[in-house]
Design an enzyme around this catalytic site. Structure first.
Site, short mmCIF file in Angstrom:
data_model
loop_
_atom_site.label_atom_id
_atom_site.label_comp_id
_atom_site.label_asym_id
_atom_site.label_seq_id
_atom_site.Cartn_x
_atom_site.Cartn_y
_atom_site.Cartn_z
N ASP A 56 0.95 -0.85 -0.14
CA ASP A 56 0.39 0.51 0.28
C ASP A 56 0.90 0.92 0.37
OD1 ASP A 56 -2.43 2.16 -0.13
OD2 ASP A 56 -2.79 2.00 2.08
N ASP A 59 2.55 1.61 -3.54
CA ASP A 59 1.87 1.67 -4.28
C ASP A 59 1.59 3.59 -4.72
OD1 ASP A 59 -0.78 2.93 -2.76
OD2 ASP A 59 -1.33 0.55 -3.92
N GLY A 60 1.51 4.06 -3.31
CA GLY A 60 2.08 5.16 -2.53
C GLY A 60 2.85 6.22 -3.09
N ARG A 64 3.30 9.17 -6.67
CA ARG A 64 4.11 10.74 -6.23
C ARG A 64 5.74 10.50 -7.20
NH1 ARG A 64 2.32 8.66 -1.07
NH2 ARG A 64 4.37 8.38 -0.33
N SER A 70 -3.58 9.19 -9.33
CA SER A 70 -5.21 9.15 -10.71
C SER A 70 -6.18 8.50 -9.66
CB SER A 70 -5.33 8.27 -10.98
OG SER A 70 -5.03 6.42 -11.02
N ASP A 77 -6.98 1.11 -3.68
CA ASP A 77 -6.63 1.86 -2.51
C ASP A 77 -7.19 1.36 -1.71
OD1 ASP A 77 -3.80 1.52 -0.99
OD2 ASP A 77 -4.30 3.71 -0.80
N ASP A 81 -8.11 -2.40 0.41
CA ASP A 81 -8.29 -2.16 2.05
C ASP A 81 -9.08 -2.35 2.77
OD1 ASP A 81 -5.36 -1.25 1.35
OD2 ASP A 81 -6.02 0.70 1.87
#
EC number: 2.7.8.11
Length: 228
Positions: A56, A59-60, A64, A70, A77, A81
């Protein structure tokens, strides 16, 4: 019209193939494999589930780093979760008694996040993490400090994984298991205590989030009624 549709497809496809979204698909796959073996191999389940959870953050970072943020990625995401946590809570509800504890946590988790997303849409904000106007300092701290948010989120997942690992059968009394585990002076008992503390804060924040989001929806209705 056909020509216009063809021109739009490459752009649409490119968002689906964003690097952070591909990481998101991998998270879904890891969770599917994890839950397929959750009863037959708890250790493998825990490793796969926790690795998916850690992705998680990956991917964040990718979003960035490569400038590939998006709306689809943000929704993917959050849905990943919520669904993965919900599935784990359902499994724990089948192992521990009273099962209502875990089902209530599931309901609170889904309700608070769904309301938060919907209230974000109503208020015209671009992110559900934009809570600078909230009157709750704890709520602002949670979404404003990555370290604090990370601690609370990790605590929840680690607590649920520990509860799954230490369960000996499918008729466990939740309070007895937790108390017995905490009384054993060991690294596991310390980890359990730290997880319970972070988990408790997260549940308080979920309640605040649900109430705050509900207030936004109500205020929207009131303003709508008073418009000429």
């Amino acid at each position: 019209m056909a020509t216009k549709a063809k021109k739009q497809r490459p752009a649409t496809l490119s968002v689906y193939l964003y690097i952070p979204n591909i990481v998101g698909y991998m998270r879904v796959l890891l969770n599917c494999i994890a839950f397929a073996v959750c009863f037959s191999n708890k250790t493998l389940f825990s490793l796969l589930y926790f690795f998916s959870f850690c992705c998680d953050a990956v991917d964040g970072w990718c979003a960035r780093k490569f400038n590939q943020v998006s709306t689809f990625g943000a929704v993917l995401d959050m849905v990943t979760d919520r669904v993965s946590t919900a599935c784990l809570l359902v499994i724990l509800s089948q192992i521990y008694r009273p099962s209502l504890v875990f089902l209530s946590l599931l309901a609170l988790d889904i309700a608070s996040h769904w309301l938060q997303m919907y209230s974000t849409f109503l208020s015209g904000k671009t992110s559900h993490k934009d809570v600078k106007d909230s009157t709750s300092w704890l709520f602002r701290l949670y979404y404003g400090n990555r370290m604090f948010m990370g601690y609370c989120c990790v605590s929840c997942e680690v607590l649920y994984i520990i509860l799954l690992l230490i369960a000996k059968n499918q008729t466990e009394n939740l309070m007895n298991v937790v108390v017995e585990s905490l009384m054993q002076i060991s690294p596991l008992s310390l980890l359990l205590a730290l997880s319970i503390f972070g988990w408790s804060i997260k549940q308080i924040i979920n309640v605040i989030q649900m109430k705050t989001a509900a207030d936004v929806c109500v205020l929207y209705d009131i303003e709508k009624q008073h418009k000429p």
